[in-house]
Design a protein around this motif. Structure first.
Motif, PDB file in Angstrom:
ATOM      1  N   ALA A 204       8.881  20.637 -31.574  1.00 51.90           N
ATOM      2  CA  ALA A 204       9.615  20.521 -30.310  1.00 51.90           C
ATOM      3  C   ALA A 204       8.707  20.777 -29.116  1.00 51.90           C
ATOM      4  CB  ALA A 204      10.797  21.494 -30.305  1.00 51.90           C
ATOM      5  N   SER A 205       7.777  21.711 -29.257  1.00 47.78           N
ATOM      6  CA  SER A 205       6.851  22.026 -28.156  1.00 47.78           C
ATOM      7  C   SER A 205       5.886  20.883 -27.904  1.00 47.78           C
ATOM      8  CB  SER A 205       6.062  23.302 -28.488  1.00 47.78           C
ATOM      9  OG  SER A 205       6.916  24.418 -28.610  1.00 47.78           O
ATOM     10  N   ASN A 206       5.210  20.429 -28.953  1.00 49.34           N
ATOM     11  CA  ASN A 206       4.235  19.352 -28.786  1.00 49.34           C
ATOM     12  C   ASN A 206       4.885  18.070 -28.293  1.00 49.34           C
ATOM     13  OD1 ASN A 206       2.099  20.933 -29.529  1.00 49.34           O
ATOM     14  ND2 ASN A 206       1.489  19.716 -31.287  1.00 49.34           N
ATOM     15  N   ASP A 207       6.042  17.747 -28.855  1.00 49.36           N
ATOM     16  CA  ASP A 207       6.678  16.487 -28.484  1.00 49.36           C
ATOM     17  C   ASP A 207       7.236  16.530 -27.066  1.00 49.36           C
ATOM     18  OD1 ASP A 207       6.011  16.008 -31.087  1.00 49.36           O
ATOM     19  OD2 ASP A 207       7.921  15.102 -31.629  1.00 49.36           O
ATOM     20  N   PHE A 208       7.649  17.718 -26.619  1.00 50.09           N
ATOM     21  CA  PHE A 208       8.092  17.842 -25.230  1.00 50.09           C
ATOM     22  C   PHE A 208       6.930  17.575 -24.273  1.00 50.09           C
ATOM     23  CE2 PHE A 208       8.819  20.193 -21.301  1.00 50.09           C
ATOM     24  CZ  PHE A 208      10.061  19.716 -20.923  1.00 50.09           C
ATOM     25  N   LEU A 209       5.760  18.104 -24.587  1.00 54.71           N
ATOM     26  CA  LEU A 209       4.593  17.876 -23.729  1.00 54.71           C
ATOM     27  C   LEU A 209       4.200  16.401 -23.731  1.00 54.71           C
ATOM     28  CD1 LEU A 209       2.433  21.015 -24.606  1.00 54.71           C
ATOM     29  CD2 LEU A 209       3.911  20.659 -22.621  1.00 54.71           C
ATOM     30  N   ALA A 210       4.262  15.781 -24.901  1.00 55.40           N
ATOM     31  CA  ALA A 210       3.962  14.344 -24.986  1.00 55.40           C
ATOM     32  C   ALA A 210       4.962  13.540 -24.167  1.00 55.40           C
ATOM     33  CB  ALA A 210       3.982  13.893 -26.446  1.00 55.40           C
ATOM     34  N   SER A 257      -5.601  15.015 -32.040  1.00 52.48           N
ATOM     35  CA  SER A 257      -5.113  15.207 -33.398  1.00 52.48           C
ATOM     36  C   SER A 257      -3.660  15.648 -33.477  1.00 52.48           C
ATOM     37  CB  SER A 257      -5.980  16.262 -34.099  1.00 52.48           C
ATOM     38  OG  SER A 257      -5.890  17.511 -33.432  1.00 52.48           O
ATOM     39  N   CYS A 258      -3.042  15.987 -32.353  1.00 57.00           N
ATOM     40  CA  CYS A 258      -1.704  16.590 -32.396  1.00 57.00           C
ATOM     41  C   CYS A 258      -0.595  15.686 -31.865  1.00 57.00           C
ATOM     42  CB  CYS A 258      -1.705  17.917 -31.639  1.00 57.00           C
ATOM     43  SG  CYS A 258      -2.710  19.190 -32.415  1.00 57.00           S
ATOM     44  N   PHE A 259      -0.624  15.390 -30.574  1.00 51.97           N
ATOM     45  CA  PHE A 259       0.503  14.690 -29.966  1.00 51.97           C
ATOM     46  C   PHE A 259       0.834  13.363 -30.656  1.00 51.97           C
ATOM     47  CE2 PHE A 259       0.016  16.806 -25.503  1.00 51.97           C
ATOM     48  CZ  PHE A 259       0.365  18.018 -26.071  1.00 51.97           C
ATOM     49  N   THR A 263       4.479  13.381 -32.669  1.00 51.94           N
ATOM     50  CA  THR A 263       5.601  12.587 -32.163  1.00 51.94           C
ATOM     51  C   THR A 263       6.082  11.601 -33.229  1.00 51.94           C
ATOM     52  OG1 THR A 263       3.952  11.138 -31.101  1.00 51.94           O
ATOM     53  CG2 THR A 263       5.075  12.749 -29.699  1.00 51.94           C
ATOM     54  N   LYS A 264       5.134  10.974 -33.908  1.00 48.48           N
ATOM     55  CA  LYS A 264       5.515  10.014 -34.956  1.00 48.48           C
ATOM     56  C   LYS A 264       6.191  10.717 -36.129  1.00 48.48           C
ATOM     57  CE  LYS A 264       1.730   6.937 -33.674  1.00 48.48           C
ATOM     58  NZ  LYS A 264       0.370   6.445 -34.049  1.00 48.48           N
ATOM     59  N   ALA A 265       5.673  11.901 -36.477  1.00 41.98           N
ATOM     60  CA  ALA A 265       6.240  12.624 -37.615  1.00 41.98           C
ATOM     61  C   ALA A 265       7.676  13.064 -37.344  1.00 41.98           C
ATOM     62  CB  ALA A 265       5.374  13.837 -37.945  1.00 41.98           C
ATOM     63  N   THR A 279      14.255   9.657 -27.032  1.00 37.97           N
ATOM     64  CA  THR A 279      13.255  10.035 -26.035  1.00 37.97           C
ATOM     65  C   THR A 279      11.848  10.049 -26.639  1.00 37.97           C
ATOM     66  OG1 THR A 279      13.786  12.350 -26.533  1.00 37.97           O
ATOM     67  CG2 THR A 279      14.811  11.378 -24.578  1.00 37.97           C
ATOM     68  N   ILE A 280      11.727  10.530 -27.878  1.00 41.70           N
ATOM     69  CA  ILE A 280      10.410  10.578 -28.524  1.00 41.70           C
ATOM     70  C   ILE A 280       9.933   9.175 -28.862  1.00 41.70           C
ATOM     71  CG2 ILE A 280       9.100  11.467 -30.485  1.00 41.70           C
ATOM     72  CD1 ILE A 280       9.987  13.539 -28.365  1.00 41.70           C
ATOM     73  N   LYS A 281      10.838   8.329 -29.327  1.00 45.04           N
ATOM     74  CA  LYS A 281      10.460   6.940 -29.603  1.00 45.04           C
ATOM     75  C   LYS A 281       9.943   6.270 -28.337  1.00 45.04           C
ATOM     76  CE  LYS A 281      12.762   4.247 -32.291  1.00 45.04           C
ATOM     77  NZ  LYS A 281      13.850   3.437 -32.915  1.00 45.04           N
ATOM     78  N   ALA A 282      10.590   6.556 -27.219  1.00 43.45           N
ATOM     79  CA  ALA A 282      10.154   5.986 -25.941  1.00 43.45           C
ATOM     80  C   ALA A 282       8.788   6.522 -25.540  1.00 43.45           C
ATOM     81  CB  ALA A 282      11.180   6.288 -24.856  1.00 43.45           C
ATOM     82  N   ALA A 283       8.563   7.822 -25.753  1.00 39.34           N
ATOM     83  CA  ALA A 283       7.271   8.420 -25.402  1.00 39.34           C
ATOM     84  C   ALA A 283       6.140   7.776 -26.193  1.00 39.34           C
ATOM     85  CB  ALA A 283       7.295   9.925 -25.662  1.00 39.34           C
ATOM     86  N   ILE A 284       6.371   7.522 -27.467  1.00 43.23           N
ATOM     87  CA  ILE A 284       5.365   6.876 -28.315  1.00 43.23           C
ATOM     88  C   ILE A 284       5.045   5.477 -27.786  1.00 43.23           C
ATOM     89  CG2 ILE A 284       4.914   5.957 -30.622  1.00 43.23           C
ATOM     90  CD1 ILE A 284       6.760   8.243 -31.686  1.00 43.23           C
ATOM     91  N   GLU A 285       6.088   4.723 -27.465  1.00 42.20           N
ATOM     92  CA  GLU A 285       5.907   3.348 -26.974  1.00 42.20           C
ATOM     93  C   GLU A 285       5.169   3.329 -25.639  1.00 42.20           C
ATOM     94  OE1 GLU A 285       8.580  -0.565 -25.669  1.00 42.20           O
ATOM     95  OE2 GLU A 285       9.540   1.181 -26.575  1.00 42.20           O
ATOM     96  N   VAL A 286       5.582   4.207 -24.740  1.00 42.66           N
ATOM     97  CA  VAL A 286       4.925   4.282 -23.425  1.00 42.66           C
ATOM     98  C   VAL A 286       3.450   4.615 -23.593  1.00 42.66           C
ATOM     99  CG1 VAL A 286       4.785   5.617 -21.282  1.00 42.66           C
ATOM    100  CG2 VAL A 286       7.006   4.868 -22.146  1.00 42.66           C
TER     101      VAL A 286
END
Length: 433
Positions: A204-210, A257-259, A263-265, A279-286
């Motif tokens: 949740a922390s890493n993906d929020f930053l991404a 090595s992280c974000f 996010t994908k995981a 929201t995470i799917k969108a972050a990956i695409e962006v």
């Protein structure tokens, strides 16, 4: 305490060395004998500022070995810090983690706590506990705990010794007590919770930053269209304590090595359980699209790169590391080469790793000045201090056509006023065009 650490990458080695600096006896285990021999000399096999010095200061409390049996058999605490790279479907590859768990199960001869520091999907620690019980060779009790890391490459030593928080996920009082003892000399807030919550805190922390980075990059792209300045926008946003001013720098996307893998995981885990984190799917695409932002900008100045001399400043995904994982340079330079460009590149620490990918196709330069000489266009992929401190008129003096595409907004726009240089950055006005 007597501690063993499995894996000597960024997480494992930094953890081991920092724990030794706090007075623990630490044995670091790796499968690579050559790597182990280097570490026995007090030399870090990875580039991380301050790590070599801390290793050398604490060699009396550090042991490096490939003999996992001797390291694990009587350790009070065993940290697992091996990699969990992404699979093709985006899920986490846990094979390295389970290999270590198997080795621990056949080696331990006393009650101990096995601490999973590697980033693993929610529920993995529960599965590891079952796996451990099934494979234990000796009649001893092994407690499984989650202790995710929150270090950033380039500042990993500081992030460990001066942690923003220490998260401990454990089901037994024994594990909680032991880990509190391990970290008693670390001045940081301690979050004691169950294992699944600890695992989720990391993702949740890493993906929020991404997500925050991708959001800012989308705002930056819109700023270019409507005539706003992203740096003024983010400065205005940052004063709001609910938003904060961290991770508001626009650019060409996150890497490392992280974000990317986290996010994908998390997205994969949600999908696997018939859920969706939109929201995470969108972050990956962006983020994937943002990596090509400079290439798209370059088309304003040249239809393609055929016959051009292209200067590249920065190869790593960020300054302070030689890590190339998910670096924007890795997806941009192949396009230049395929078009027929002559690519000249500079990076203070990343060249040796890049040569493993492109040993001859790129001209590697020893200085920024050498890289810029007679170039038709310049791409800035990494905001190294040497780049940020460069007198911008050096571009005008050395380049054949001073066109600067800055993916990290290294300079103030005023520096290029009436300079005769085209300066095109992210989310800001283009100067000289």
């Amino acid at each position: 305490m007597k501690i063993a650490v499995a894996g000597t990458g960024y997480v494992g080695l930094v953890t081991g060395v920092c724990l030794a600096s706090k007075g623990h006896q630490v044995t670091c285990v790796d499968v690579d004998e050559k790597k182990v021999e280097i570490m026995r000399q007090g030399i870090s096999p990875i580039y991380e500022p301050g790590l070599d010095e801390l290793m050398q200061q604490n060699m009396l409390r550090l042991t490096f070995t490939v003999d996992y049996e001797s390291a694990y058999k009587d350790a009070q605490v065993i940290f697992i810090g091996v990699g969990t790279p992404e699979k093709k479907d985006g899920s986490a590859n846990l094979s390295y983690v389970y290999k270590v768990v198997e080795q621990i199960a056949e080696s331990v001869e006393r009650e101990c706590v096995v601490v999973v520091k590697s980033t693993v999907p929610i529920g993995t620690n529960d599965k590891i506990e079952t796996y451990m019980i099934e494979h234990l060779k000796n009649n001893v009790r092994v407690h499984i705990a989650s202790n995710p890391e929150f270090l950033a490459q380039g500042t990993a030593v500081h992030d460990t010794l001066h942690a923003s928080r220490i998260v401990i996920g454990a089901e037994s009082d024994y594990a909680k007590t032991v880990l509190e003892k391990v970290y008693e000399n670390f001045e940081a807030p301690k979050v004691i919770t169950n294992r699944r919550s600890a695992e989720m805190i990391k993702y949740a922390s890493n993906d929020f930053l991404a997500l925050k980075i991708s959001y800012v990059n989308e705002i930056a792209n819109l700023c270019e269209i409507v005539g706003a300045d992203i740096e003024d926008v983010t400065r205005g946003m940052g004063f709001d304590a609910r938003i904060g001013d961290k991770f508001l720098n626009s650019g060409i996307g996150y890497g490392g090595s992280c974000f990317p893998k986290d996010t994908k995981a998390l997205s994969w885990l949600a999908s696997f359980n018939d859920n969706e984190i939109k929201t995470i799917k969108a972050a990956i695409e962006v983020n994937e699209n943002q990596k090509f932002k400079l290439i798209k900008k370059a088309r304003k100045y040249y239809e393609d790169f055929s016959g051009l001399t292209v200067a590249v400043l920065g190869l790593t995904f960020k300054p302070g590391t030689d890590d190339l994982r998910e670096a924007p340079s890795l997806v941009n330079i192949p396009i230049m080469l395929e078009d027929g460009a002559r690519v000249k590149a500079w990076d203070p620490v990343g060249v040796q790793n890049y040569k493993k990918i492109y040993p001859e196709e790129i001209e590697y330069c020893d200085s920024i000045q050498e890289t810029l000489e007679n170039a038709d266009i310049c791409f800035i992929f990494t905001e190294w201090p040497e780049v940020k401190q460069l007198d911008v008129m050096v571009y005008k003096a050395l380049m054949r056509h001073p066109i600067i595409l800055d993916g990290r907004n290294c300079y103030k726009l005023d520096a290029f006023a009436n300079s005769g240089i085209i300066y095109d950055s992210i989310g800001r006005e283009t100067i000289g065009w």
